[in-house]
Each structure stands twice: as structure tokens, then as C-alpha cells.
Motif scaffolding. Structure first.
Motif, short mmCIF file in Angstrom:
data_model
loop_
_atom_site.label_atom_id
_atom_site.label_comp_id
_atom_site.label_asym_id
_atom_site.label_seq_id
_atom_site.Cartn_x
_atom_site.Cartn_y
_atom_site.Cartn_z
N UNK A 12 0.83 -1.21 0.00
CA UNK A 12 0.00 0.00 0.00
C UNK A 12 0.86 1.25 0.00
N UNK A 13 1.94 1.22 0.78
CA UNK A 13 2.85 2.37 0.78
C UNK A 13 3.48 2.57 -0.60
N UNK A 14 3.86 1.45 -1.20
CA UNK A 14 4.48 1.55 -2.52
C UNK A 14 3.51 2.10 -3.55
N UNK A 15 2.24 1.62 -3.51
CA UNK A 15 1.24 2.13 -4.44
C UNK A 15 0.98 3.62 -4.21
N UNK A 16 0.95 4.03 -2.93
CA UNK A 16 0.72 5.45 -2.63
C UNK A 16 1.85 6.31 -3.19
N UNK A 17 3.09 5.83 -3.05
CA UNK A 17 4.22 6.60 -3.60
C UNK A 17 4.17 6.64 -5.12
N UNK A 47 29.80 30.60 -12.86
CA UNK A 47 29.04 29.46 -13.35
C UNK A 47 28.06 28.93 -12.32
N UNK A 48 27.37 27.85 -12.69
CA UNK A 48 26.31 27.27 -11.85
C UNK A 48 26.41 25.75 -11.88
N UNK A 49 26.19 25.14 -10.72
CA UNK A 49 26.10 23.68 -10.64
C UNK A 49 24.79 23.32 -9.95
N UNK A 50 23.97 22.53 -10.64
CA UNK A 50 22.70 22.04 -10.09
C UNK A 50 22.89 20.55 -9.79
N UNK A 51 22.64 20.19 -8.53
CA UNK A 51 22.90 18.82 -8.09
C UNK A 51 21.63 18.27 -7.42
N UNK A 52 21.04 17.23 -8.01
CA UNK A 52 19.85 16.58 -7.45
C UNK A 52 20.20 15.17 -7.01
N UNK A 53 19.59 14.73 -5.89
CA UNK A 53 19.78 13.35 -5.39
C UNK A 53 18.41 12.75 -5.10
N UNK A 54 18.13 11.59 -5.70
CA UNK A 54 16.84 10.91 -5.54
C UNK A 54 17.09 9.52 -4.97
N UNK A 55 16.46 9.16 -3.84
CA UNK A 55 16.76 7.88 -3.18
C UNK A 55 16.21 6.69 -3.95
N UNK A 56 17.02 5.62 -4.00
CA UNK A 56 16.55 4.38 -4.60
C UNK A 56 15.48 3.71 -3.76
N UNK A 57 15.48 3.92 -2.43
CA UNK A 57 14.50 3.30 -1.55
C UNK A 57 13.09 3.76 -1.87
N UNK A 58 12.97 4.87 -2.61
CA UNK A 58 11.64 5.38 -2.96
C UNK A 58 10.83 4.36 -3.74
N UNK A 59 11.48 3.48 -4.46
CA UNK A 59 10.76 2.52 -5.30
C UNK A 59 10.83 1.12 -4.75
N UNK A 60 11.32 0.91 -3.52
CA UNK A 60 11.40 -0.43 -2.96
C UNK A 60 10.02 -0.93 -2.58
#
Length: 481
Positions: free
Chosen positions: A258-263, A468-481
Motif C-alpha cells: 500500500x505504501x508503494x502504491x501510494x508513492x 558558473x552554476x552547478x545544479x545537483x539533485x539526489x533521488x533515493x533508490x528506496x523510494x521505489x522499494x
């Protein structure tokens, strides 16, 4: 065909008629023996001796009949007890199978976490006879939060947890366990069954607390008096323990699903929102850029008609300005058209599609490109692929519109069990703090922050004017576990 009430009646009859039947049988045997002795026996014996002998053998016969009837009654009782026990075991096993089937069906058909939790709260009364229940879940940061409570108020739940030492046990208890009171609990409760929510040997994601009045019913032993030195825990019967572990595993799987479906639903909603915002941004850019410039040129052309006769020398300067304006608007229009092109993730795969997009974009802007995608795993979740593509696309659009850069670096790699996306340029830079509250040229950065937050990630912007500019994004792999 005997009914269910006949076998007990048979046993009662055997037990009640043992002495009468034995007496009658012994008397008949004695009389028969006496008649035989008087009429047939050729040995000369006094009548008294013959009578005593007949009575002796009659008594022996009566004892034998009594013993046989008693043995038959005991055997019948044992048979009935064994059959009753087997029937009880079959009924119990049937009930467990029906419960597990119902649990599996309810969890599989539940479309929300609330539905799973509501159903979970109906199980402790059925399995344990619990008078009150509480369900605790851990969030992503490991903080335990009470998700459901039935039968106790908040104050009573706090008293019950203190009395049974509940909050000090979940980290140590890995199987269903009965906690005995260490101080006086509310509402006459005598035990708390703690059931960890876990699959196999995984770490628990929470636990169920079932508060019961009759602890003897599920442990087979009477409750001890409240004593701080008394044994604090008691084991459940093996069959109950096995059933609770299976139920807890099914509930854990349902909660995780259910948590996975909600995410996933949240990510889809975020993706749709991002698409809408992207279309709005492109429409706004076309309106504020190309449309305004064309309207301005139309006004200028109207002036040229007067200048052809009055000030022809000014037309040369006007033509040069118009050429520059048209060049800028053509570039802006190309960027908008390029942004509207459909992504080719399904045809080329994520890495190939991203490589092609970045290379085409850099070629269009005449940038020197540094691209690093070699360390990405082949099974990167689709949700992260889409998010990464959007981050890179927005970062490159911002650089093209505002940076005046010559060199662009795009790097994607796995860092700390998450996907890190880095886009760096050598352009004019800006002050992120001064632009944080503005929604003009840096609206795209705010949208990127919001998109990262939806995915439980983070966005970092490093920039200084002229550096100059540096844009750095980090997305967790656990989000899709």
C-alpha cells in the motif's frame, strides 16, 4: 445410523450397568455350576462345599464380566476423546486456513493503506480475544507512530504501555510474545501480546499490541501477581505463535504494498503536474518572447512605411536590429520546439535517449559537452528515469536562457543508494539566495526543488556571479522499494 449423542449414552450405560450385569452373570454361572455339581459331578462332595465352590466361580465370573465392561467403557471413552481431539484439530486448522485465505484476499483487494490497517485491527479480537488493540508503524526515518488504537483512550494506552513495558520491548522481541504487567494496568488487563510486523528475517516495520484480560486462555498458565521481579514475558502456544507470525507477514506485505502504491500514485501525480507546469512555462515563454517580439516588429514595420520617404538613412540601423531580434527569437522558438519533442525512452532506453537529447541540445547551443553516464545500473526504476530526464531538461533550458555558457557537464551516477544528477556550466552564474523568493527567470529551479521533494530527494544549487552554476539533485533508490 447413530447420532452424535448416542456414543456418550452408550458409555453411561456400560458404566451404570456394570454391577447389575456382573451380578446377574455371576449368579447365573453359580447356579449353573451348582446344578452341574449336583446332577453330573460324580465326585462325592458335601452340598455345602459344592455350594461354596459354585459361589466362588460365580464371583469370579461376575468379576470378569465387570472388568470386561469397564475396559470396554474406557476404550470407548478413549476413542471418543481421540476423535473429538482430532475433530477439534481439524476445525482449528480449517479456521486458520479460512482466516489466512480471508486475510490474503482482503489485503490483495485493499486499495489503500487505511483499508489494510482497518482490517488489521479486527484480527486481535478474533485470534487472541483482545479487549483493546493498538497498531504502531515506523516512518521512513524510523520514528514509531501509533496508526490505530481501539478500546483504550490515549491516556489509558499510555498507562497500559507503561504497565507492560511495551515501548522498551519492540526492538528486542522478534516473535509474538506475551508481556506481563510490571505495574497495575487499566481496565483489569492481565497481558499484552506484542506481534512484530515483519516478513521472514527482515527488520520489523512496526508492531501490533493486543491487550487481553484472560492471559491464561492463550498461555495455559494463570497470571502472576504484579511483581517487578517476576518474569516479564511468557511464551504463546506454538500453533498460535506460528499463526501470528504468518498473519504478521501477510499484513506487513500488504502495508508495504500500500505504501508503494501510494508513492507511485504520488509520483504519477507529480509527473502530470510537472508536464502541466512545463507546458505552461513553454506557453508563457512563447507569449512573452516570440509573440511580443513579433508584435513589436509589426509596429516597427508600420513606422518604416513613413521612413521610406522621410528618413531612409535610419532603415539600415533598423534592419540590423531586426535581424538580431529575429535571430534571438528563432533560437528561442527552436528551444521551445525541442522541449516539446517526445521523449524516446521506450524506443532507445533511458541512457541512449538521454545521451541523444543532451548531445542535440548542446549542439544546438554550440556548447562544449562533457557527458558521464557510464556507471548507471541497467535496472534503474522507470520513476527515477523520468525524473532524471526532467531534471536534466530543465537544467539545460535554464543554462540556455540565462547562463551564456561555453561548456556544459552532465553527470549521472549512484551515490549513497540514490541517483545523483549533476549539471554544471561555466556561465555568468547568479546568487541563489537573492533569487530564492523570485518566480521570474528562476521559476524552473523552484519547480525542480518541488519535484525532488515529492520523490523524497533533495536539490542543491551552487552558483556565484561570474563563476558558473552547478545544479545537483539526489533521488533515493528506496523510494521505489
Amino acid at each position: 445410523m447413530p447420532t452424535k449423542s448416542q456414543p456418550p449414552d452408550m458409555i453411561v450405560a456400560l458404566r451404570s450397568l456394570r454391577w447389575p450385569l456382573a451380578g446377574v452373570g455371576g449368579l447365573i454361572f453359580a447356579l449353573t455350576r451348582l446344578a452341574e455339581s449336583l446332577l453330573i459331578d460324580l465326585r462325592p462332595m458335601p452340598p455345602v462345599v459344592q455350594t461354596l465352590e459354585a459361589l466362588f466361580w460365580g464371583a469370579m465370573a461376575a468379576g470378569a464380566i465387570y472388568a470386561v465392561l469397564s475396559w470396554a467403557a474406557r476404550q470407548e471413552q478413549r476413542r471418543l476423546t481421540s476423535e473429538a481431539n482430532m475433530l477439534d484439530e481439524l476445525r482449528s486448522a480449517n479456521a486458520r486456513l479460512e482466516l489466512l485465505y480471508e486475510l490474503n484476499q482482503r489485503v490483495a483487494s485493499s486499495d489503500s493503506l487505511d483499508a489494510v490497517l482497518d482490517y488489521a485491527m479486527t484480527l486481535p479480537p478474533r485470534l487472541l480475544g483482545a479487549r483493546a488493540m493498538a497498531l504502531v508503524l515506523e516512518d521512513d526515518q524510523g520514528v514509531a507512530l501509533t496508526a490505530r488504537c481501539v478500546g483504550l483512550s490515549e491516556d489509558q494506552l499510555t498507562l497500559a504501555r507503561t504497565a507492560f513495558g511495551v515501548m522498551s520491548e519492540p526492538g528486542r522481541v522478534r516473535t509474538p510474545t506475551v508481556l506481563l504487567p510490571r505495574s497495575k494496568p487499566p481496565q483489569g488487563l492481565t497481558g499484552c501480546v506484542l506481534v512484530p510486523l515483519a516478513e521472514r528475517d527482515d527488520e520489523p516495520i512496526g508492531w501490533i499490541e493486543g491487550y487481553i484480560v484472560d492471559v491464561q486462555r492463550i498461555t495455559g498458565a494463570a497470571p502472576t501477581s504484579i511483581d517487578l521481579t517476576a518474569q516479564a514475558q511468557r511464551e504463546l502456544e506454538p500453533t498460535v505463535t506460528t499463526l501470528l507470525i504468518t498473519v504478521a507477514g501477510e499484513l506487513t506485505e500488504g502495508i508495504k504494498g500500500s505504501r508503494r502504491r501510494a508513492r507511485e500514485l504520488a509520483s504519477i501525480a507529480a509527473l502530470e503536474q510537472a508536464i502541466t507546469e512545463e507546458r505552461t512555462r513553454i506557453a508563457r515563454d512563447l507569449h512573452d518572447g516570440v509573440a511580443q517580439s513579433l508584435a513589436f516588429l509589426r509596429m516597427r514595420i508600420a513606422l518604416w512605411e513613413d521612413w521610406l520617404d522621410q528618413e531612409p538613412e535610419r532603415l539600415a540601423e533598423e534592419f540590423a536590429s531586426v535581424k538580431a531580434t529575429l535571430r534571438r527569437q528563432i533560437e528561442e522558438l527552436r528551444r521551445a520546439i525541442f522541449a516539446l519533442r517526445p521523449m524516446e525512452l521506450s524506443q532507445l532506453g533511458f541512457v541512449a535517449a538521454l545521451r541523444r537529447f543532451v548531445a542535440d541540445f548542446a549542439g544546438q547551443q554550440d556548447w562544449e559537452l562533457q557527458l558521464e553516464l557510464s556507471n548507471l545500473p541497467p535496472d534503474l526504476p522507470h520513476v527515477l528515469e523520468l525524473a532524471a530526464f526532467r531534471f536534466v531538461q530543465e537544467a539545460l533550458n535554464n543554462a540556455a536562457k540565462h547562463a551564456a555558457a561555453q561548456h556544459i557537464a552532465v553527470m549521472l551516477k549512484i551515490v549513497d543508494n540514490g541517483l545523483q544528477i549533476v549539471v554544471r556550466d561555466d556561465g555568468v552564474g547568479f546568487d541563489p539566495g537573492a533569487q530564492a523568493e523570485q518566480s521570474g527567470p528562476h521559476l524552473g529551479l523552484r519547480q525542480m526543488r518541488e519535484r525532488a521533494a515529492v520523490l523524497d530527494g533533495r536539490l542543491t544549487i551552487l552558483s556565484r556571479p561570474g563563476e558558473g552554476t552547478e545544479i545537483r539533485a539526489w533521488l533515493p533508490m528506496r523510494y521505489v522499494n
